[in-house]
Design an enzyme around this catalytic site. Structure first.
Site, PDB file in Angstrom:
ATOM      1  N   ASN A   9       3.640 -43.513 -22.772  1.00  0.00           N
ATOM      2  CA  ASN A   9       2.481 -43.705 -23.652  1.00  0.00           C
ATOM      3  C   ASN A   9       2.346 -42.434 -24.493  1.00  0.00           C
ATOM      4  O   ASN A   9       1.890 -41.409 -23.995  1.00  0.00           O
ATOM      5  CB  ASN A   9       1.234 -43.948 -22.793  1.00  0.00           C
ATOM      6  N   TRP A  10       2.780 -42.532 -25.729  1.00  0.00           N
ATOM      7  CA  TRP A  10       2.769 -41.344 -26.597  1.00  0.00           C
ATOM      8  C   TRP A  10       1.350 -40.929 -26.991  1.00  0.00           C
ATOM      9  O   TRP A  10       1.151 -39.833 -27.504  1.00  0.00           O
ATOM     10  CB  TRP A  10       3.567 -41.611 -27.884  1.00  0.00           C
ATOM     11  N   LYS A  11       0.398 -41.831 -26.800  1.00  0.00           N
ATOM     12  CA  LYS A  11      -0.986 -41.593 -27.239  1.00  0.00           C
ATOM     13  C   LYS A  11      -0.977 -41.220 -28.731  1.00  0.00           C
ATOM     14  O   LYS A  11      -0.149 -41.730 -29.472  1.00  0.00           O
ATOM     15  CB  LYS A  11      -1.661 -40.546 -26.348  1.00  0.00           C
ATOM     16  N   HIS A  97      -6.576 -49.045 -21.318  1.00  0.00           N
ATOM     17  CA  HIS A  97      -6.378 -47.636 -20.948  1.00  0.00           C
ATOM     18  C   HIS A  97      -7.744 -46.959 -20.798  1.00  0.00           C
ATOM     19  O   HIS A  97      -8.673 -47.261 -21.549  1.00  0.00           O
ATOM     20  CB  HIS A  97      -5.530 -46.921 -22.010  1.00  0.00           C
ATOM     21  N   GLU A  99      -8.780 -44.204 -21.725  1.00  0.00           N
ATOM     22  CA  GLU A  99      -9.268 -43.545 -22.941  1.00  0.00           C
ATOM     23  C   GLU A  99      -9.908 -44.560 -23.878  1.00  0.00           C
ATOM     24  O   GLU A  99     -10.868 -44.246 -24.587  1.00  0.00           O
ATOM     25  CB  GLU A  99      -8.115 -42.780 -23.613  1.00  0.00           C
ATOM     26  N   GLU A 169      -4.043 -46.150 -12.959  1.00  0.00           N
ATOM     27  CA  GLU A 169      -4.143 -44.782 -13.482  1.00  0.00           C
ATOM     28  C   GLU A 169      -5.484 -44.184 -13.057  1.00  0.00           C
ATOM     29  O   GLU A 169      -6.498 -44.402 -13.744  1.00  0.00           O
ATOM     30  CB  GLU A 169      -4.053 -44.786 -15.016  1.00  0.00           C
ATOM     31  N   GLY A 175      -3.749 -36.444 -17.468  1.00  0.00           N
ATOM     32  CA  GLY A 175      -3.745 -35.242 -18.302  1.00  0.00           C
ATOM     33  C   GLY A 175      -4.314 -34.015 -17.614  1.00  0.00           C
ATOM     34  O   GLY A 175      -4.587 -33.003 -18.257  1.00  0.00           O
ATOM     35  N   SER A 215      -0.484 -37.763 -14.603  1.00  0.00           N
ATOM     36  CA  SER A 215       0.254 -36.523 -14.329  1.00  0.00           C
ATOM     37  C   SER A 215       1.558 -36.768 -13.574  1.00  0.00           C
ATOM     38  O   SER A 215       1.979 -35.944 -12.755  1.00  0.00           O
ATOM     39  CB  SER A 215      -0.628 -35.511 -13.585  1.00  0.00           C
ATOM     40  N   GLY A 236       2.226 -40.246 -19.680  1.00  0.00           N
ATOM     41  CA  GLY A 236       1.614 -39.701 -20.890  1.00  0.00           C
ATOM     42  C   GLY A 236       2.364 -38.469 -21.359  1.00  0.00           C
ATOM     43  O   GLY A 236       3.434 -38.560 -21.977  1.00  0.00           O
ATOM     44  N   GLY A 237       1.816 -37.294 -21.055  1.00  0.00           N
ATOM     45  CA  GLY A 237       2.366 -36.027 -21.553  1.00  0.00           C
ATOM     46  C   GLY A 237       3.870 -35.881 -21.352  1.00  0.00           C
ATOM     47  O   GLY A 237       4.590 -35.439 -22.260  1.00  0.00           O
TER      48      GLY A 237
HETATM   49  P1  13P Z   1      -0.535 -38.113 -18.317  1.00  0.00           P
HETATM   50  O1  13P Z   1       0.828 -38.513 -17.802  1.00  0.00           O
HETATM   51  O2  13P Z   1      -0.499 -37.182 -19.458  1.00  0.00           O
HETATM   52  O3  13P Z   1      -1.423 -37.671 -17.184  1.00  0.00           O
HETATM   53  O4  13P Z   1      -1.192 -39.465 -18.894  1.00  0.00           O
HETATM   54  C1  13P Z   1      -1.131 -40.624 -18.159  1.00  0.00           C
HETATM   55  C2  13P Z   1      -1.563 -41.735 -19.023  1.00  0.00           C
HETATM   56  O5  13P Z   1      -2.704 -41.793 -19.434  1.00  0.00           O
HETATM   57  C3  13P Z   1      -0.568 -42.736 -19.396  1.00  0.00           C
HETATM   58  O6  13P Z   1      -1.161 -43.836 -19.987  1.00  0.00           O
END
Ligand code: 13P
Length: 252
Positions: A9-11, A97, A99, A169, A175, A215, A236-237
């Protein structure tokens, strides 16, 4: 047999040229290292989708979106519909998600409608659920996840539910660098599979892919993925760096 999947997930990261270069590098890596029975999904910002979809040529490697609107078309300025996403060649969409839930106020009813619209247009839904820290501290995490799935996903008929992947999640792990322990992940994934079993029966429960996100990185992916009910990750990251991301896929 359920699918093993790693989704990145590049966000809201990467300009178009960066995303295209990155996806090209990922494609050539998996050309040299075939995915066999695994799948990798790159969930990019909308602006990348058309280009990235067309440059992913490797079997098992596809593009996905991070959100979609619940309407088919019309006067919804700034929004993107499921049919538009499908028209780019993307195969999947993330829905629910944390967010989106917290920053944009997306509630269970809206997420259920988005899910229906995405499935109607042939997209695979990656449906996210997970508790915030105070909910876990009060030992409410199972009830929170049960409610999110009951309202957002379990309203689907079984043949539609079968097209969905679930991503657990925990919000406190997203994050933050704090990952759920392998035991915490397994315990929740087992719980999720159990409530799917109650809702749709044992065959569907056993066929449903449940991803862990929060994470997850190359250094902890193997111990998370070693759990019997963890079928991959939503990253994510760590999905923004090629070597790190490919190591996570190799850990699966
Ligand atoms: P991180 O891997 O950066 O914690 O993010 C997870 C995420 O929200 C994937 O959708």
């Amino acid at each position: 047999m359920r699918k093993k999947i790693v989704a990145g997930n590049w966000k809201m990261n990467m300009e178009l040229s960066e995303g295209v270069a990155f996806a090209t590098a990922i494609n050539s890596y998996f050309k040299d290292h075939p995915l066999k029975d695994k799948e990798v999904i790159l969930c990019t910002p909308f602006i990348h989708l058309g280009t990235v979809s067309s440059l992913l040529t490797v079997k098992g490697l596809t593009a996905g979106a991070q959100n979609c609107n619940d309407h088919k078309s019309g006067a919804f300025t700034g929004e993107i519909s499921a049919v538009m996403i499908r028209s780019t060649g993307a195969a999947s969409v993330i829905i629910g998600h944390s967010e989106r839930r917290s920053y944009y106020g997306e509630d269970d009813t809206l997420l259920a409608a988005k899910t229906v619209e995405a499935l109607r247009n042939g997209l695979r839904v990656i449906f996210c659920c997970g508790e915030v820290l105070p909910e876990r501290e009060k030992n409410n995490h199972f009830e929170v996840v049960r409610r999110q799935l009951d309202k957002g996903l379990f309203t689907l008929p079984v043949e539609e539910f079968r097209k969905c992947v679930i991503a657990y999640e925990p919000v406190w792990a997203i994050g933050t660098g704090v990952t759920a322990t392998p035991n915490q992940a397994q315990e929740m994934h087992h719980f999720i599979r159990d409530i799917i079993k109650n809702q749709y029966g044992p065959d569907v429960a056993s066929d449903t892919t449940i991803l862990y996100g929060g994470s997850c990185k190359a250094s902890n992916a193997a111990e998370l993925f070693a759990n019997p009910d963890v079928d991959g990750g939503l990253i994510g990251g760590a999905s923004l760096a090629k070597d790190e991301f490919c190591s996570i896929v190799n850990a699966l």
